[in-house]
Enzyme design. Sequence first.
Site, mmCIF file in Angstrom:
data_model
loop_
_atom_site.group_PDB
_atom_site.id
_atom_site.type_symbol
_atom_site.label_atom_id
_atom_site.label_comp_id
_atom_site.label_asym_id
_atom_site.label_seq_id
_atom_site.Cartn_x
_atom_site.Cartn_y
_atom_site.Cartn_z
ATOM 1 N N CYS A 189 -28.215 44.574 -27.202
ATOM 2 C CA CYS A 189 -29.632 44.910 -26.811
ATOM 3 C C CYS A 189 -30.505 43.471 -26.725
ATOM 4 O O CYS A 189 -31.855 43.669 -26.078
ATOM 5 C CB CYS A 189 -30.427 46.016 -27.147
ATOM 6 S SG CYS A 189 -30.209 46.148 -29.022
ATOM 7 N N HIS A 245 -22.223 28.320 -33.899
ATOM 8 C CA HIS A 245 -23.067 29.469 -33.475
ATOM 9 C C HIS A 245 -22.377 30.898 -33.340
ATOM 10 O O HIS A 245 -23.201 31.709 -34.071
ATOM 11 C CB HIS A 245 -23.794 29.152 -32.226
ATOM 12 C CG HIS A 245 -24.527 30.155 -31.482
ATOM 13 N ND1 HIS A 245 -25.810 30.301 -31.850
ATOM 14 C CD2 HIS A 245 -24.384 31.288 -30.675
ATOM 15 C CE1 HIS A 245 -26.314 31.546 -31.395
ATOM 16 N NE2 HIS A 245 -25.544 31.836 -30.354
#
Length: 442
Positions: A50, A99
Amino acid sequence: MFIVAVGINHKTAPVEVRERMSFAEHSMPESLAGLRSYPVINGAVILSTCNRTEIYTVNEDAEQGLEDIKKFLSRKSGLDTEIIGNYLYSFFDHDAVKHLYQVAAGLDSMLLGETQILGQVRAAYELSLESGNTGRILNIMFQQAIRTGKRARAETGIDQHAISISYAAVELAKQIFKDLTGRSVLVIGAGKMSELTTKHLVANGVSGVIVSNRSFDRAVTLANQFNGIAVKFNDLFKYMGDADIVISCTAASHYVVHQEQVAEFMHKQPGKQLMMIDIAVPRDIEPDVREIPGVTVYDVDALQNVVDSNFDKRKRSAMMAETIIEEDTQEYVTWLKTQFVIPAISELKNRGEQIKQKELRRAYNRLGELSDHEKKVVSSLANSIVNQLLHDPVTRLKSYAVTDKGSVYTEALENLFNLHTEENGEDEKNEDSSANAAAKAK
């Protein structure tokens, strides 16, 4: 081969952009196949939640891979590539790996250190793996990311300190009752904050839920979520004595819980402990209630103090986690760099073996009949010459592999010896079966 990571998240794009770039689970195989249709992309994983959408790919050309991912996202979202470029971030190789490890450890989440993202990373990887879209480079990268996420949490405790108002209430309740198993909660008000706090309490062992709200229908709806009971607002004090914890969060402009009412039923239950959590602003619980023996009252400021203190703890844990992430990133990148020289080394050794066998056959034909011992001596001599000749270039190439000049020396070796190597990239899928790769990620 080059690793490219491209994405958007809650920090770079508003929800109306993120929702246009989100991927439903049922459409993921088709989306991955679409990514793999670009010639330079040899492997891909799509992480879609989301708050973020991220694409990790292994590419023959880094810049072209980046452009192809932008085109892919443009078609997905219906937005021009220049427009989505304003929201995207991108990382290459070492930075892309780092990352991913930060994401898995919860350091890039809206809620620092949150745990749900680790399962989402695992699910995204396994879905891509099962559809045949990973390969060894991404397999090892994501397996390590999952291990790093677990390690960061285990060694730093970054997910152990509540940094939401609703969960801070649970932390304080545990300080009072130690174990919440079998405890009961009375919820006054049926809004979102009441629901969320009750959800956390139930998840931590609270079994009895009583809900009271001015709108009885809303009380029934909330109570049903937790297999609890709903009571009329005017009757809430009849049930307060049955509760160990009271959560109050109404929209009232005045106190709804008064000292006199609480003191009355507490007097009838000597030794009882009652924890009251007042999340409302203006407050629902009269301040003098905290003077009653056995009653502990926390208002929203007290909860916020817990949150602020715990957030500082999480930030310190995040600094420790960054050290772990850098260690694991460097370990993976070192492994990755060595993989790129393996084809050249293998082909060089094969070339040496071919020349050796060819010259041995010629020597045996010229020498005529030789005893087994004589053949062994000649063969041993040939082996020794080839091995000694190749030892230094192979050893040096392996050492250069972990430096920035690794690709330069590899290419020079291939040109000097006229080697025809195939990139190991994603051709090694068969070396790492889906079942074994999935098992390693568990």
